[in-house]
Design an enzyme around this catalytic site. Structure first.
Site, PDB file in Angstrom:
ATOM      1  N   GLY A 256      13.818 126.842 -40.794  1.00  0.00           N
ATOM      2  CA  GLY A 256      15.246 126.659 -41.070  1.00  0.00           C
ATOM      3  C   GLY A 256      15.562 126.936 -42.521  1.00  0.00           C
ATOM      4  O   GLY A 256      14.807 127.640 -43.206  1.00  0.00           O
ATOM      5  N   CYS A 263      14.491 112.943 -50.747  1.00  0.00           N
ATOM      6  CA  CYS A 263      13.060 112.600 -50.869  1.00  0.00           C
ATOM      7  C   CYS A 263      12.140 113.795 -51.137  1.00  0.00           C
ATOM      8  O   CYS A 263      11.451 113.813 -52.156  1.00  0.00           O
ATOM      9  CB  CYS A 263      12.603 111.873 -49.623  1.00  0.00           C
ATOM     10  SG  CYS A 263      13.628 110.435 -49.282  1.00  0.00           S
TER      11      CYS A 263
END
Ligand code: UGA
Length: 432
Positions: A256, A263
């Protein structure tokens, strides 16, 4: 047990309410009075499916409370969780630990009996040692124990991740604290969670290593997707074929856009920084960070090709702008890299996100939020499916895009190409 969570951000609030739901008495502390007032009224500052109901339930039955009084809350509790933010330092790559150390100082002034003090925030190796030094200044060694207990919650899945964790990692060499924490987590262990007791430093590193490894997995598959595009291979077949090997595992192998969020980008940089501090070269993670940084450029090049390099008077519709589905979080979302470039090149951008308008995009020229998918798609030349919300998985493009037929660039591969092609649309995914 009596618990105190310091910091009502993602980690503190979700863990606090889940611990309360397991039957503990929990005080969630935050210095932000407005936030605490809102929480008392049942208003949740973050978007997390299921969180509001759980907060209300546990607040009403008085197992969950909110306070701005850190010292009083620490005094009343047996276990203190430090859950404040550890963002990347401005102008650097290392974690800013000022909030952690500040909280540690305040805890140090409030110890009235034996306390277990836990870092749940993601903190670099040796932070526990520093906290111990701070607390030791005002307290006897036998009155406290510093433990590392990292969290592995994903935004959007946080409650389920808390209740059904793969593992609970507790970093301490103190037998008494380990016993108490094993009892605290017993309801999760009985449902199948593995309990792992390690040294404190090991627990601190497990957290960073896990996030860095997951970021590596994603980057690995994203680079292979680039190869698949050139060789007419479907990346989905590669992900499945690799993932069936139990040594590899199929999760986090979805190609993707560049990974984002609060994070992975922060923690990959911080682990490199820690290693540098100890004169160790984490060359794999360094190249992951570099590759991920370049990912948005590669996708922008593809957009450019799809539009034959012509951006003026073109309308590009973004479906979803957050860093992934089921969150309203824009931090390090790849849309924040791509949209400004496209707008600068002269394209008009419309976007729809199930979590509403984003202030982060308001400053850009020609970028407009639309209230629904239909309005966002109207008159678009190119539709970019940027996040994998369920809302985007069965769009009837034919009925929405009357007249003009936009090109569809599905950056999350949520559609089957043949089906969309059959509707008469040009469709492109990633790695296929
Ligand atoms: C991540 C970790 O997954 C959690 O275990 C950890 O507790 C948390 O960071 C944290 O340190 O607090 P989160 O940032 O919520 O959780 O998001 P993820 O679901 O891990 O996704 C991160 C990024 O990777 C997103 O941009 C997502 O779209 C991308 N991703 C994920 C992919 O591109 N492909 C995948 O197969 C999986």
């Amino acid at each position: 047990m009596k618990l105190c969570m310091i910091g009502t951000g993602y980690v503190g609030l979700v863990s606090g309410v889940c611990f309360a739901d397991l039957g503990n008495n929990v005080i969630c502390v935050d210095k932000d009075q407005n936030k605490i007032n809102s929480l008392k009224k049942g208003k949740i500052p973050i978007y997390e499916p299921g969180l509001e109901e759980l907060v209300l339930k546990n607040y009403r039955n008085k197992r969950l409370n909110f306070s701005t009084d850190l010292k009083d809350s620490v005094k009343k509790s047996d276990i203190i969780f430090i859950c404040v933010g550890t963002p990347t330092k401005k102008g650097g790559n290392n974690a800013d630990l000022s909030q952690v150390y500040n909280v540690a100082k305040q805890i140090g002034k409030s110890i009235n009996k034996f306390k277990i003090i836990i870092t749940k925030s993601t903190v670099p190796v040796t932070t526990g040692d520093e906290i111990e030094k701070i607390i030791r200044k005002k307290n006897k060694k036998k009155n406290f124990s510093i433990v590392s207990n990292p969290e592995f919650l994903r935004e959007g899945e946080a409650i389920r991740d808390f209740i059904f964790p793969d593992r609970v990692v507790v970093g301490t060499n103190d037998i008494k604290s380990n016993k108490i924490l094993k009892a605290l987590y017993a309801p999760l262990i009985s449902k199948g969670a593995q309990y792992l007791n390690t040294s404190r430093r090991a627990a601190e590193l497990i957290k960073y290593a896990s996030n860095a490894f997951l970021a590596t997995k994603i980057t690995f598959i994203n680079e292979l997707a680039n190869l698949c595009e050139k060789t007419n291979i479907n990346i989905e077949d590669i992900s499945i074929g690799m993932g069936l090997d139990k040594r590899i595992g199929g999760r986090f192998l979805r190609a993707g856009p560049a990974y984002g969020g609060s994070c992975f980008p922060k923690d990959t940089k911080a682990i490199i920084n820690t290693a540098d501090r100890f004169k160790t070269n984490l060359s794999v993670i360094k190249s992951v960070v570099k590759s991920n940084k370049n990912r948005s450029n590669l996708l922008l090049n593809r957009v450019s090709k799809l539009l034959k390099n012509r951006f003026r008077n073109k309308t590009i519709c973004f479906l979803g702008v957050t860093f992934k589905a089921n969150t309203d979080d824009m931090r390090d979302s790849s849309s924040l890299t791509m949209i400004p470039v496209l707008s600068k090149k002269g394209a008009k951008i419309t976007y729809y996100d199930p979590t509403g308008l984003k202030k982060e995009l308001s400053k850009y020229k020609n970028v407009t939020f639309k209230e629904n998918i239909k309005d966002a798609l109207k008159n678009s030349d190119l539709v970019i499916i940027h996040t994998e919300w369920n809302d985007f998985k069965s769009i009837n493009f034919k009925s929405y895009a009357k007249g003009k037929k936009p090109i569809i660039f599905d950056m999350r591969n949520i559609y089957t190409p043949t089906k969309i092609n059959q509707q008469g649309f040009k469709y492109f995914g990633v790695g296929r």
